[in-house]
Scaffold this motif. Structure first.
Motif, PDB file in Angstrom:
ATOM      1  N   ASP A   1       0.520  -0.608   0.226  1.00 43.07           N
ATOM      2  CA  ASP A   1       0.134  -0.142  -0.210  1.00 43.07           C
ATOM      3  C   ASP A   1       0.667   1.367  -0.318  1.00 43.07           C
ATOM      4  OD1 ASP A   1      -1.837   1.353  -0.146  1.00 43.07           O
ATOM      5  OD2 ASP A   1      -2.622   1.546   1.818  1.00 43.07           O
ATOM      6  N   ASN A   2       0.276   2.241   0.048  1.00 45.20           N
ATOM      7  CA  ASN A   2       0.897   3.421   0.041  1.00 45.20           C
ATOM      8  C   ASN A   2       1.891   3.946  -1.246  1.00 45.20           C
ATOM      9  OD1 ASN A   2       1.789   6.308   0.761  1.00 45.20           O
ATOM     10  ND2 ASN A   2       3.060   5.911   2.309  1.00 45.20           N
ATOM     11  N   ILE A   3       1.891   3.520  -2.654  1.00 41.91           N
ATOM     12  CA  ILE A   3       3.260   3.614  -3.262  1.00 41.91           C
ATOM     13  C   ILE A   3       3.707   4.978  -3.616  1.00 41.91           C
ATOM     14  CG2 ILE A   3       4.363   2.872  -5.730  1.00 41.91           C
ATOM     15  CD1 ILE A   3       2.057   0.676  -5.029  1.00 41.91           C
ATOM     16  N   LYS A   4       5.249   5.438  -3.578  1.00 40.00           N
ATOM     17  CA  LYS A   4       5.062   6.430  -4.481  1.00 40.00           C
ATOM     18  C   LYS A   4       6.467   6.762  -4.455  1.00 40.00           C
ATOM     19  CE  LYS A   4       6.986   7.703   0.559  1.00 40.00           C
ATOM     20  NZ  LYS A   4       7.373   9.407   1.672  1.00 40.00           N
ATOM     21  N   GLU A   5       7.323   7.525  -5.133  1.00 37.82           N
ATOM     22  CA  GLU A   5       8.381   7.644  -5.375  1.00 37.82           C
ATOM     23  C   GLU A   5       9.239   8.566  -5.481  1.00 37.82           C
ATOM     24  OE1 GLU A   5       8.277   8.612  -9.968  1.00 37.82           O
ATOM     25  OE2 GLU A   5       7.305   6.825 -10.518  1.00 37.82           O
ATOM     26  N   GLU A   6      10.731   8.323  -5.092  1.00 39.39           N
ATOM     27  CA  GLU A   6      12.165   8.747  -4.419  1.00 39.39           C
ATOM     28  C   GLU A   6      12.839   9.239  -5.269  1.00 39.39           C
ATOM     29  OE1 GLU A   6      12.527   7.506  -0.226  1.00 39.39           O
ATOM     30  OE2 GLU A   6      10.737   7.566  -0.026  1.00 39.39           O
ATOM     31  N   LYS A   7      13.561  10.015  -5.123  1.00 40.30           N
ATOM     32  CA  LYS A   7      14.659  10.365  -6.534  1.00 40.30           C
ATOM     33  C   LYS A   7      15.636  10.914  -5.852  1.00 40.30           C
ATOM     34  CE  LYS A   7      15.952  12.134 -11.065  1.00 40.30           C
ATOM     35  NZ  LYS A   7      14.581  13.501 -12.715  1.00 40.30           N
ATOM     36  N   TYR A   8      16.580   9.939  -6.212  1.00 37.28           N
ATOM     37  CA  TYR A   8      18.118  10.945  -5.157  1.00 37.28           C
ATOM     38  C   TYR A   8      19.018  11.048  -6.255  1.00 37.28           C
ATOM     39  CZ  TYR A   8      15.571   9.273  -0.892  1.00 37.28           C
ATOM     40  OH  TYR A   8      14.504   9.490  -0.283  1.00 37.28           O
ATOM     41  N   ARG A   9      20.149  12.483  -6.449  1.00 31.46           N
ATOM     42  CA  ARG A   9      21.312  11.629  -6.851  1.00 31.46           C
ATOM     43  C   ARG A   9      22.113  10.266  -5.918  1.00 31.46           C
ATOM     44  NH1 ARG A   9      20.562  17.694  -6.580  1.00 31.46           N
ATOM     45  NH2 ARG A   9      21.854  17.436  -4.663  1.00 31.46           N
ATOM     46  N   TYR A  10      23.453   9.950  -6.790  1.00 34.74           N
ATOM     47  CA  TYR A  10      24.403   8.844  -6.352  1.00 34.74           C
ATOM     48  C   TYR A  10      25.548   8.824  -6.989  1.00 34.74           C
ATOM     49  CZ  TYR A  10      23.891   6.177 -10.820  1.00 34.74           C
ATOM     50  OH  TYR A  10      23.794   6.105 -12.419  1.00 34.74           O
ATOM     51  N   PHE A  11      26.736   8.351  -5.930  1.00 34.99           N
ATOM     52  CA  PHE A  11      27.588   7.924  -6.712  1.00 34.99           C
ATOM     53  C   PHE A  11      27.486   7.096  -6.722  1.00 34.99           C
ATOM     54  CE2 PHE A  11      31.558   6.642  -5.255  1.00 34.99           C
ATOM     55  CZ  PHE A  11      32.572   7.008  -6.287  1.00 34.99           C
ATOM     56  N   TYR A  12      27.966   5.887  -7.759  1.00 25.89           N
ATOM     57  CA  TYR A  12      28.914   4.934  -7.280  1.00 25.89           C
ATOM     58  C   TYR A  12      30.042   4.897  -7.312  1.00 25.89           C
ATOM     59  CZ  TYR A  12      28.852  -0.336  -9.801  1.00 25.89           C
ATOM     60  OH  TYR A  12      29.000  -1.681 -10.010  1.00 25.89           O
ATOM     61  N   ASN A  13      30.322   2.702  -6.372  1.00 27.21           N
ATOM     62  CA  ASN A  13      31.499   2.722  -5.815  1.00 27.21           C
ATOM     63  C   ASN A  13      32.346   1.920  -6.928  1.00 27.21           C
ATOM     64  OD1 ASN A  13      33.879   1.877  -4.946  1.00 27.21           O
ATOM     65  ND2 ASN A  13      33.326   2.220  -2.379  1.00 27.21           N
ATOM     66  N   GLU A  14      32.715   1.424  -7.643  1.00 25.93           N
ATOM     67  CA  GLU A  14      32.659   0.060  -8.233  1.00 25.93           C
ATOM     68  C   GLU A  14      33.372  -0.773  -7.312  1.00 25.93           C
ATOM     69  OE1 GLU A  14      35.268   0.558 -11.958  1.00 25.93           O
ATOM     70  OE2 GLU A  14      33.401   2.090 -12.821  1.00 25.93           O
ATOM     71  N   SER A  15      34.373  -0.750  -6.428  1.00 21.61           N
ATOM     72  CA  SER A  15      34.851  -1.446  -5.834  1.00 21.61           C
ATOM     73  C   SER A  15      34.244  -2.693  -4.932  1.00 21.61           C
ATOM     74  CB  SER A  15      36.143  -1.523  -4.658  1.00 21.61           C
ATOM     75  OG  SER A  15      35.036   0.067  -3.195  1.00 21.61           O
ATOM     76  N   ASP A  16      33.057  -2.034  -4.307  1.00 22.91           N
ATOM     77  CA  ASP A  16      32.068  -2.759  -3.475  1.00 22.91           C
ATOM     78  C   ASP A  16      30.676  -3.024  -4.607  1.00 22.91           C
ATOM     79  OD1 ASP A  16      31.350  -0.145  -3.059  1.00 22.91           O
ATOM     80  OD2 ASP A  16      31.027  -0.314  -1.456  1.00 22.91           O
ATOM     81  N   ALA A  17      29.987  -2.456  -5.530  1.00 19.66           N
ATOM     82  CA  ALA A  17      28.884  -2.237  -6.578  1.00 19.66           C
ATOM     83  C   ALA A  17      27.945  -1.975  -5.786  1.00 19.66           C
ATOM     84  CB  ALA A  17      28.629  -4.056  -6.293  1.00 19.66           C
ATOM     85  N   VAL A  18      28.116  -1.246  -5.149  1.00 20.53           N
ATOM     86  CA  VAL A  18      26.948   0.397  -4.482  1.00 20.53           C
ATOM     87  C   VAL A  18      27.104   1.013  -4.253  1.00 20.53           C
ATOM     88  CG1 VAL A  18      26.454   0.784  -2.075  1.00 20.53           C
ATOM     89  CG2 VAL A  18      27.534  -1.327  -2.285  1.00 20.53           C
ATOM     90  N   ILE A  19      25.817   2.029  -5.000  1.00 17.41           N
ATOM     91  CA  ILE A  19      25.671   2.932  -4.845  1.00 17.41           C
ATOM     92  C   ILE A  19      25.697   4.246  -3.524  1.00 17.41           C
ATOM     93  CG2 ILE A  19      24.431   3.305  -6.761  1.00 17.41           C
ATOM     94  CD1 ILE A  19      21.921   3.753  -5.834  1.00 17.41           C
ATOM     95  N   TYR A  20      26.079   5.137  -3.535  1.00 23.16           N
ATOM     96  CA  TYR A  20      25.675   6.400  -2.182  1.00 23.16           C
ATOM     97  C   TYR A  20      24.871   7.892  -2.495  1.00 23.16           C
ATOM     98  CZ  TYR A  20      29.671   3.412  -0.298  1.00 23.16           C
ATOM     99  OH  TYR A  20      30.314   2.336  -0.016  1.00 23.16           O
ATOM    100  N   LEU A  21      24.026   7.578  -1.950  1.00 22.16           N
ATOM    101  CA  LEU A  21      22.790   8.319  -1.955  1.00 22.16           C
ATOM    102  C   LEU A  21      23.052   9.412  -1.179  1.00 22.16           C
ATOM    103  CD1 LEU A  21      19.312   5.940  -1.648  1.00 22.16           C
ATOM    104  CD2 LEU A  21      21.154   6.961  -3.976  1.00 22.16           C
TER     105      LEU A  21
END
Length: 216
Positions: free
Chosen positions: A151-171
């Protein structure tokens, strides 16, 4: 007298899933490709079938036939049941668990807790085997239930930086830093060093928020 051959249940299960995968590709994939890509999807399907025709022919010639009760006995084997349970839990953990807003370390702890009856069964036989299977699947079932009924579907938009060493984005502003699963991107070729991401979030029926979709 001839010694009766001991059935290889693992081999039977592997054979079953090969037949299932090939059958899905042959009979279901064309409808999926057509619904998504139209006429081009059917062309993609035909090219795929032509390229894989030797494998398809071999599967239906050698694998399609099972001896009497072969599948039934294989699925009733306790080692096979535990193996399939672990595989199912792993799939749900990666696909659903990572997209549920529960800290990964807490999610791992809950999964391990659900395997406690298995430990008791194999060490001291303090619980029946049926409870081992049920308890081992409990966390995956709850995650699926929470993910499907929302329930309660919504969208959230963020800028991010991607770190290839751990395959994780940082918002930006360290949003959702405690939820590493929803920020992991291993194989998505669309990811860039920097960009924006839109999450489609919803409230699960059990109270845990889930990521239903993301757009880069």
């Amino acid at each position: 007298m001839f010694k009766q051959e001991t059935p290889n249940h693992f081999e039977t299960i592997v054979k079953f899933f090969i037949v299932l995968a090939i059958s899905t590709m042959v009979f279901i994939l064309p409808f999926f490709l057509y619904s998504r890509y139209g006429g081009m999807g059917l062309i993609m399907y035909m090219v795929m079938v032509i390229m894989l025709s030797p494998s398809i022919a071999f599967t239906y010639k050698k694998f399609i036939y099972f001896r009497k009760d072969e599948l039934k006995n294989a699925f009733l084997d306790k080692k096979i049941q535990i193996g399939l349970t672990i595989l199912l839990n792993l799939v749900v953990f990666i696909t659903i668990g990572f997209n549920t807003l529960i800290q990964t370390k807490n999610l791992l702890f809950l999964y391990l807790l659900c395997y406690a009856p298995a430990f008791l069964y194999y060490r001291k036989r303090l619980v029946p085997y049926s409870s081992v299977v049920i308890a081992s699947l409990l966390m995956s079932v709850l995650l699926l239930f929470n993910f499907c009924f929302i329930d309660n579907i919504k969208e959230e938009k963020y800028r991010y930086f991607y770190n290839e060493s751990d395959a994780v984005i940082y918002l930006e502003n360290e949003n959702y830093k405690e939820y590493k699963g929803m920020r992991m991107f291993f194989l998505d070729q669309r990811i860039q060093n920097q960009g924006t991401i839109t999450y489609v979030l919803a409230d699960g029926i059990l109270g845990f928020r889930v990521v239903k979709e993301y757009r880069l």
